[in-house]
Design a protein around this motif. Sequence first.
Motif, PDB file in Angstrom:
ATOM      1  N   VAL A 170     -57.354   0.846  48.051  1.00 44.18           N
ATOM      2  CA  VAL A 170     -58.500   1.589  47.704  1.00 44.18           C
ATOM      3  C   VAL A 170     -57.939   2.170  46.228  1.00 44.18           C
ATOM      4  CG1 VAL A 170     -59.131   2.586  50.015  1.00 44.18           C
ATOM      5  CG2 VAL A 170     -57.434   3.712  48.606  1.00 44.18           C
ATOM      6  N   ARG A 187     -57.032   0.160  43.886  1.00 36.97           N
ATOM      7  CA  ARG A 187     -57.425  -1.083  43.210  1.00 36.97           C
ATOM      8  C   ARG A 187     -56.118  -1.577  42.185  1.00 36.97           C
ATOM      9  NH1 ARG A 187     -62.203   1.257  41.944  1.00 36.97           N
ATOM     10  NH2 ARG A 187     -64.065   0.601  43.457  1.00 36.97           N
ATOM     11  N   MET A 241     -55.845  11.216  48.680  1.00 42.76           N
ATOM     12  CA  MET A 241     -57.171  10.831  48.955  1.00 42.76           C
ATOM     13  C   MET A 241     -58.090  11.316  47.674  1.00 42.76           C
ATOM     14  SD  MET A 241     -59.553  11.772  52.272  1.00 42.76           S
ATOM     15  CE  MET A 241     -59.778  13.573  51.898  1.00 42.76           C
ATOM     16  N   ALA A 242     -57.829  12.503  46.989  1.00 46.59           N
ATOM     17  CA  ALA A 242     -58.620  12.922  45.982  1.00 46.59           C
ATOM     18  C   ALA A 242     -58.423  11.820  44.770  1.00 46.59           C
ATOM     19  CB  ALA A 242     -58.264  14.138  45.436  1.00 46.59           C
ATOM     20  N   SER A 248     -57.325   8.944  44.877  1.00 49.52           N
ATOM     21  CA  SER A 248     -57.978   7.391  45.213  1.00 49.52           C
ATOM     22  C   SER A 248     -59.459   7.383  45.096  1.00 49.52           C
ATOM     23  CB  SER A 248     -57.670   6.926  46.667  1.00 49.52           C
ATOM     24  OG  SER A 248     -56.206   7.123  46.957  1.00 49.52           O
ATOM     25  N   TYR A 249     -60.010   8.433  45.504  1.00 49.54           N
ATOM     26  CA  TYR A 249     -61.531   8.528  45.636  1.00 49.54           C
ATOM     27  C   TYR A 249     -62.204   8.617  44.145  1.00 49.54           C
ATOM     28  CZ  TYR A 249     -66.596   9.363  46.660  1.00 49.54           C
ATOM     29  OH  TYR A 249     -67.761   9.210  46.518  1.00 49.54           O
ATOM     30  N   ASP A 250     -61.636   9.653  43.335  1.00 47.22           N
ATOM     31  CA  ASP A 250     -62.253  10.098  42.162  1.00 47.22           C
ATOM     32  C   ASP A 250     -61.217  10.941  41.339  1.00 47.22           C
ATOM     33  OD1 ASP A 250     -63.500  11.184  40.121  1.00 47.22           O
ATOM     34  OD2 ASP A 250     -65.065  11.962  41.364  1.00 47.22           O
ATOM     35  N   GLU A 280     -60.751  -1.322  56.898  1.00 49.59           N
ATOM     36  CA  GLU A 280     -61.673  -0.435  56.018  1.00 49.59           C
ATOM     37  C   GLU A 280     -62.956  -0.550  56.641  1.00 49.59           C
ATOM     38  OE1 GLU A 280     -62.447  -1.587  51.851  1.00 49.59           O
ATOM     39  OE2 GLU A 280     -62.381   0.574  51.377  1.00 49.59           O
ATOM     40  N   LEU A 338     -59.670   7.787  55.686  1.00 50.18           N
ATOM     41  CA  LEU A 338     -58.541   7.015  54.828  1.00 50.18           C
ATOM     42  C   LEU A 338     -57.309   7.049  55.850  1.00 50.18           C
ATOM     43  CD1 LEU A 338     -57.918   5.794  52.078  1.00 50.18           C
ATOM     44  CD2 LEU A 338     -56.604   8.129  51.635  1.00 50.18           C
ATOM     45  N   MET A 340     -57.936   4.631  58.464  1.00 50.50           N
ATOM     46  CA  MET A 340     -58.099   3.231  57.917  1.00 50.50           C
ATOM     47  C   MET A 340     -56.272   2.749  57.869  1.00 50.50           C
ATOM     48  SD  MET A 340     -59.370   2.098  54.023  1.00 50.50           S
ATOM     49  CE  MET A 340     -58.468   0.726  53.459  1.00 50.50           C
ATOM     50  N   LEU A 392     -69.933   5.656  42.465  1.00 48.53           N
ATOM     51  CA  LEU A 392     -68.305   5.587  42.503  1.00 48.53           C
ATOM     52  C   LEU A 392     -67.930   5.233  44.035  1.00 48.53           C
ATOM     53  CD1 LEU A 392     -65.723   7.104  40.854  1.00 48.53           C
ATOM     54  CD2 LEU A 392     -66.198   8.757  42.609  1.00 48.53           C
ATOM     55  N   ASN A 393     -67.168   4.243  43.940  1.00 53.46           N
ATOM     56  CA  ASN A 393     -66.456   3.992  45.295  1.00 53.46           C
ATOM     57  C   ASN A 393     -67.185   4.003  46.529  1.00 53.46           C
ATOM     58  OD1 ASN A 393     -63.905   3.439  44.908  1.00 53.46           O
ATOM     59  ND2 ASN A 393     -63.181   5.355  44.483  1.00 53.46           N
ATOM     60  N   PHE A 402     -65.529   3.368  50.133  1.00 53.64           N
ATOM     61  CA  PHE A 402     -64.550   4.199  50.478  1.00 53.64           C
ATOM     62  C   PHE A 402     -64.867   4.961  51.707  1.00 53.64           C
ATOM     63  CE2 PHE A 402     -61.173   7.421  50.032  1.00 53.64           C
ATOM     64  CZ  PHE A 402     -60.271   6.706  49.146  1.00 53.64           C
ATOM     65  N   PRO A 403     -63.794   4.871  52.731  1.00 56.68           N
ATOM     66  CA  PRO A 403     -64.026   5.551  54.043  1.00 56.68           C
ATOM     67  C   PRO A 403     -63.831   7.102  53.780  1.00 56.68           C
ATOM     68  CG  PRO A 403     -61.733   4.492  53.836  1.00 56.68           C
ATOM     69  CD  PRO A 403     -62.470   4.084  52.569  1.00 56.68           C
ATOM     70  N   MET A 427     -62.830  18.303  48.688  1.00 62.76           N
ATOM     71  CA  MET A 427     -61.945  17.950  47.712  1.00 62.76           C
ATOM     72  C   MET A 427     -62.132  19.063  46.504  1.00 62.76           C
ATOM     73  SD  MET A 427     -62.654  14.223  46.033  1.00 62.76           S
ATOM     74  CE  MET A 427     -62.026  13.102  47.552  1.00 62.76           C
ATOM     75  N   ILE A 451     -59.330  21.820  46.780  1.00 63.94           N
ATOM     76  CA  ILE A 451     -57.692  21.681  46.532  1.00 63.94           C
ATOM     77  C   ILE A 451     -57.371  22.500  45.299  1.00 63.94           C
ATOM     78  CG2 ILE A 451     -56.485  19.670  45.332  1.00 63.94           C
ATOM     79  CD1 ILE A 451     -57.960  17.509  46.883  1.00 63.94           C
TER      80      ILE A 451
END
Lengths: 272, 253
Positions: free
Chosen positions: A33, A35, A154-155, A157-159, A209, A215, A218, B85-86, B89-90, B99, B102
């Motif tokens: 995730v 990359r 997670m944060a 990896s996602y953004d 996935e 996540l 997964m 974006l993504n 993504f799961p 998020m 956080i």
Amino acid sequence: MWEALQFDFVRNALIAGVLVSIVCGVIGTLVVVNRIVFISGGIAHAAYGGIGLAFYLGIAPTLGAAAFSVLVAIVMGLVSLGSKQRADTVIGVLWAVGMALGVILIDITPGYGVDLMSYLFGSILAVSTFDLWMMIPLDAVVLLMVALFYKEFMALSYDEEFAFVVGIPVKTLYFTLLIMTALCVVMVIRLVGLILVIALLTIPPYIAEKYTGSLGKMMALSSLLGVIFTLAGLWLSYGYNLSSGASIILVAGVAFFLSYALDQVKKGKTKI
Amino acid sequence: MKPAAVEVKNVWFSYGTAEVLRDVTFTLDQGDFLGILGPNGGGKTTLLKLMLGLLKPDKGTIRILGASPLEATRRVGYVPQGTDLNISFPISAMEIALMGRISRSRLGRSFSKEDRAKAADALTRVGMIEYADTLVGRLSGGQRQRVFIARALATDPEILFLDEPTSSVDQEFETDLYGFLKELNSRVTIIVITHDVGVISRYVKSVACVNRTLVFHAEGRITTEMLDTVYACPVDLIAHGVPHRVLPTHEGH
């Protein structure tokens, strides 16, 4: 087949297979995730430099590989953050130079007896009890880190940008991930070999996935798939006297193509 | 006295040899509502990323709430541009909104009940609560944009940065969002990039036009000279909707 379990090496290989698959499922998910598959490949191959160095200095190869790959992981991390433009080229160079260094160091080490092939492609005979005792704490540390910093990973990896804005130390976390990847790679080398590590890191998460909604799930499904591939591969390896690494990866590869074909069929159906 | 929300002093920025921002200076007080206008590629998003600390200026200084952008990170919220974006993504809408919490929870802790309540509130606010458990890949572009707005709202920010937050949502939601931002503005400083002169005319207090250089107008008035300087070609000012207070009355009418 069951009588095989009376052999220490088979038991060691099976236990190692389970330990390695769990850690590969968790780290592989983050690798996929985020990359960073290419960097992970680079770390795995450059680890050979550490193995060579360990033989040259007469220390345990696993220790040498661990120290060296962590170092390489940090350097590759710095490169990827520093010059985004040609980062992949520099990582490719480090990848090859690391391996070359390993080969030369083994060349100039007096004596004979280094089984090159077992490091490159893995060997069912290669997992020693010492290796197992190294794997257990590494497994525990990696799982604990990911559990503890799950929401941060997670944060990231996602953004990554948003993660920075809410105050997550993204660079520290990124390097932590690379270092964990390096340690994971070192654990896998004995069983699967450094050339094939990348498949065990990427195939289970790629399949998982598509069937999971978070996540964490997964990671869990990747680990489970990894255990299945590894145990099936080891069984083939023992039964037909094949290389363990290649057997495991071929089992995983067959699953990969089956899952891919299944997707295409599904897609075709929804189109009609 | 409260420190300025944003203080940008003589900031220069370039990507390699391509100069993006040249000697940008402005100060924004807390409680302001700034609209940033400008042509594509004019440096609007770059300016936003500099204020967020995602980019570092080549020259000049930026202070956010009296601190460096890095120190201010936990005190600001951000809605990024774009929604694709993504996508594979799961992750569910709820997890994305969480998020935003956080910054209020400690490293290595799991989310509290309060965090979950705030994230759910934010999703309700943007009309996405019934999609809380839906995966991001199953949402439309407009729905994803709403979730990103919810994520920024969940941060409880002192300054909220939005980069074209309504580019993929419908008109009705846009009006609703800006109405809400106006209400939120009583406690939160808001900085929004938009192409919509109508939005600027109805909701913002100050306007900045960015095209390599920055022209700042504290009264929220767009003048034709401003747009001419910024877009480097004469622009017809047509404002939709009422009231038209931003636009100066034409002389001679």
